[in-house]
Design an enzyme around this catalytic site. Structure first.
Site, PDB file in Angstrom:
ATOM      1  N   GLY A  69       0.824  -1.196   0.000  1.00 62.72           N
ATOM      2  CA  GLY A  69       0.000   0.000   0.000  1.00 62.72           C
ATOM      3  C   GLY A  69       0.863   1.253   0.000  1.00 62.72           C
ATOM      4  O   GLY A  69       0.560   2.240  -0.676  1.00 62.72           O
ATOM      5  N   ALA A 195      -3.291  -5.024   0.653  1.00 63.90           N
ATOM      6  CA  ALA A 195      -3.960  -6.306   0.871  1.00 63.90           C
ATOM      7  C   ALA A 195      -3.888  -6.805   2.311  1.00 63.90           C
ATOM      8  O   ALA A 195      -4.827  -7.397   2.819  1.00 63.90           O
ATOM      9  CB  ALA A 195      -3.374  -7.361  -0.070  1.00 63.90           C
ATOM     10  N   HIS A 196      -2.757  -6.580   2.987  1.00 64.56           N
ATOM     11  CA  HIS A 196      -2.633  -7.178   4.320  1.00 64.56           C
ATOM     12  C   HIS A 196      -3.523  -6.479   5.341  1.00 64.56           C
ATOM     13  O   HIS A 196      -3.655  -6.936   6.462  1.00 64.56           O
ATOM     14  CB  HIS A 196      -1.169  -7.241   4.777  1.00 64.56           C
ATOM     15  CG  HIS A 196      -0.624  -5.936   5.234  1.00 64.56           C
ATOM     16  ND1 HIS A 196      -0.424  -5.657   6.558  1.00 64.56           N
ATOM     17  CD2 HIS A 196      -0.257  -4.837   4.560  1.00 64.56           C
ATOM     18  CE1 HIS A 196       0.069  -4.434   6.670  1.00 64.56           C
ATOM     19  NE2 HIS A 196       0.185  -3.919   5.469  1.00 64.56           N
ATOM     20  N   CYS A 320       5.922   7.541  23.789  1.00 64.70           N
ATOM     21  CA  CYS A 320       6.862   6.551  24.302  1.00 64.70           C
ATOM     22  C   CYS A 320       6.834   5.266  23.482  1.00 64.70           C
ATOM     23  O   CYS A 320       7.713   4.429  23.599  1.00 64.70           O
ATOM     24  CB  CYS A 320       6.568   6.244  25.763  1.00 64.70           C
ATOM     25  SG  CYS A 320       4.844   5.868  26.059  1.00 64.70           S
TER      26      CYS A 320
END
Lengths: 460, 460
Positions: A69, A195-196, A320
């Site tokens: 992406g 896609a992921h 942090c």
């Protein structure tokens, strides 16, 4: 064990796994070759492109597959800007875009381009009128995400697309977070996906460039993917990506309703279960599976660690938890509290029990972190003290400056001020946010001998 | 069915398949996250990097994974050039580099950089002295492949690396074709590789930048892969790439000996079995599995098609097999015949019987293609004719111009000339190559009213 970080990466959908396995044997050859193995690979690639285009709502020849992406966004922004180089070099992005968009914008600015960042409301949403106001004669491209990756807020893409279209400016939509849930509505010009994020494999993004959009691919190219994404196609993964997009879409309506109810539980009950919490993001116009909140007086990294020990995987926009020790640019742009930030993003299929268990575990976990940090507990007694007070929190990291402020606010009389010295970047966001949550007056900041002085006036 | 195009893409090695499957369940999460799924992904990524670095012969922190070999080359060339921008903008490449290197060089030249292409001998090898001569005060980078992808010729990388090192110029080695066979020897500075060339999955390349090499990544970046390869890591494929590299290396010595013997059979027997064939590439310094030859009077596309029908998948550098109708730049730079070109690249494990069957099938296949094209058959009779002759082959594609030339050469007396008019790009290479093969004199070319006139003098 509950994985609540689907917005980073969703576990592989069973259909993706199945399609990947099947195409390992059929899809390893070069689809540009004319022999049988190549032709077979080409058929798989063409079918995947058709399927993905149908899901996106575009023509197959408008869609190319990229390695991620991020690469889709980088290629899309660079190509669209170059394609409209003659119109001008002005780029518009929202302040809460994914870092891939902002990195592309930085490169554009470093190269001499002009950039406008459109601010967002406290909900994280842009105002279409702000995009309209940002459009200029020399605007080459505007970018807007379909929905925010950190707080889930949906953006008014269709309205902004109309405004851009009227001005003759292409709109690039980063649809990474929403593509699994449905098509992006509206008359956009370019679109990027990953896609992921929808349960497909890693290694696959997609870039859509509508016919008629001027586009000039940048950098070295080759003959693959219409010259827009060089390098050998990641074919088995592309097949799996397309197949899983169809599969998650088939389940999307039912799953969206279910997850929306689960995140609604978190939105409603966390503030009741945990004191001093701010739930952020738009309560209604939002993605089904994402809910984000920030906890006063809490170190985000410690909280994540404790939640992990308790079996919950979540992410955070606290300073942090970032390698640069700066808070999330999204939370910053929204003007909300960044300390003790937790993003819960539920993958499809998350059982209600897991959410219930999270709600059971969270209050004790937050309380333990606060206790360890020596966070203040409301006492109700007003101690006699001088009218003004200085808190030296130099060298101390988030959430300590806010904790120290909270500890002494009752030591000054109403109308008195506390001056917090801090050199931590998060204090700039979190001290005003604390004032808003606590109904105290944030006066402002000024440079100090070391770091910055933040002035707070006790109003009650 | 015999797949003889491993130089394009090798079928997935069983170890790659196994590692990919195993890591689909363990390696889908974001390795930058601190929760258990992220830590597990990070462990896999670190282990893959260690394994790949060991195979390459570098430190793990010198190696990053990219989405493809092409992207590794693009990122490596751009980053190295930018890192030495102050030294100058001169780039050296060999004339027979992979298109990814040449595309990166084109972009550099378009952007105002200087470029030297080092020529090659008829074997396809560069002369180290030619690299030494190309080095300048303002040379920022030199590139040389470890071995050629079309003809298999190994390049003198170690010698060129030494020359570059002495001049203080980094050498980038495109090792895509050789990495499965062994480490690249010599003191190179940068190296690129591609997993699907060694039997790993597609979607993975690697880029090595030695410590001390000035390197400035170009384009938008992020915090992944040392800032040199943005976008979510393609983790299961990376794991599979590293595992399969180790596996093919373990088998490399034995398999190299076996394939070398098989390609030697082709080198030796094709010229005996098929008339008018030129075997190209270095006969000794070459990759084990690649052998390339060109057949006079043959249309490459038809030949590939017929071989495919006979069950053999091979590739070709002939002009008729490229989308641009120009012959392979590699064959062109070598000055060898390009028509009827066939590259046979055997994947590890190719059985001897498959090669024997290919040698059985090839002569008849070539003869049939030639017959269909009306290629000349040596008659030995000298026809009486004028001293000069014009062949109009305008509008005819390779191999027709050479066929027409061959048909009429006996119609002119010894000392007479044939003037071939052609507008086909391949004729420029193939007419001189035919003269060399036939012992006729190639006089030269000159512009004609349409196309180009190629002058050939009959010497025997």
């Amino acid at each position: 064990m509950a994985y609540f970080d689907a917005a980073s990466a969703a576990p592989l959908h069973p259909v993706a796994r199945q399609a990947l396995l099947a195409s390992l044997d059929e899809g390893w050859a070069d689809p540009a070759r004319l022999y049988r193995e190549g032709r077979r690979a080409r058929l798989l690639l063409d079918a995947a492109r058709e399927a993905a285009a149908e899901a996106v709502g575009c023509r197959a020849d408008e869609l190319v597959f990229t390695p991620s992406g991020t690469r889709a966004v980088h290629a899309g922004v660079a190509g669209a800007l170059a394609g409209r180089r003659r119109v001008g070099r002005h780029l518009i992005v929202s302040a809460v875009e994914h870092s891939s968009v902002l990195h592309a914008a930085e490169v554009h600015e470093t190269g001499g381009g002009a950039l406008t960042q459109v601010p967002v409301a406290r909900t994280g949403a842009v105002d279409p009128a702000a995009y309209a106001a940002a459009l200029r004669e020399d605007t080459a491209l505007a970018c807007l995400q379909s929905a925010n990756h950190e707080v889930g807020t949906e953006q008014p893409v269709a309205e902004v697309a109309d405004l851009c279209r009227a001005a003759g400016v292409p709109l690039l939509v980063d649809a990474a977070q929403s593509l699994g849930w449905g098509r992006v509505e509206g008359d956009w010009s370019l679109l990027a996906g990953s896609a992921h994020k929808w349960g497909g494999p890693s290694g696959v993004g997609l870039l859509v460039v509508r016919k008629g959009v001027r586009f000039a691919p940048q950098g070295p190219g080759d003959e693959r993917e219409s010259g827009r994404a060089p390098g050998f196609e990641n074919l088995p993964a592309i097949v799996a990506a397309a197949a899983s997009l169809r599969a998650v879409r088939a389940e999307a309506a039912a799953e969206a309703a279910r997850l929306r109810e689960l995140t609604e539980r978190i939105r409603a009950r966390v503030p009741a279960l945990v004191p001093d919490v701010e739930v952020v993001g738009d309560p209604a116009r939002r993605l089904p599976g994402i809910v984000t909140f920030s906890c006063l007086y809490v170190d985000g990294e410690t909280l994540l660690h404790e939640l992990d020990r308790a079996g919950f995987s979540v992410s955070s926009g606290s300073s942090c938890t970032s390698s640069t020790l700066t808070p999330s640019h999204v939370l910053k742009a929204m003007g909300v509290l960044t300390e003790g930030n937790v993003r819960v993003s539920l993958p499809p299929g998350t059982p209600a029990e897991a959410v219930e268990r999270f709600l059971e575990v969270l209050p004790g976990t937050v309380a333990a972190v606060r206790e360890r940090l020596g966070a203040p507990v409301a006492t109700g007694t007003v101690r006699a003290a001088g009218p003004d007070l200085v808190v030296d929190a130099l060298g101390r990291r988030c959430p300590i400056p806010v904790i120290e402020l909270a500890k002494v606010i009752d030591d000054v009389p109403v109308g008195g001020t506390v001056r917090v010295l801090s050199d931590d970047e998060a204090a700039r966001l979190d001290i005003p946010a604390w004032c808003e949550m606590r109904g105290q007056e944030y006066v402002g900041e000024e440079p100090a001998e070391r770091g910055t002085a933040y002035l707070v006036r006790r109003t009650g």
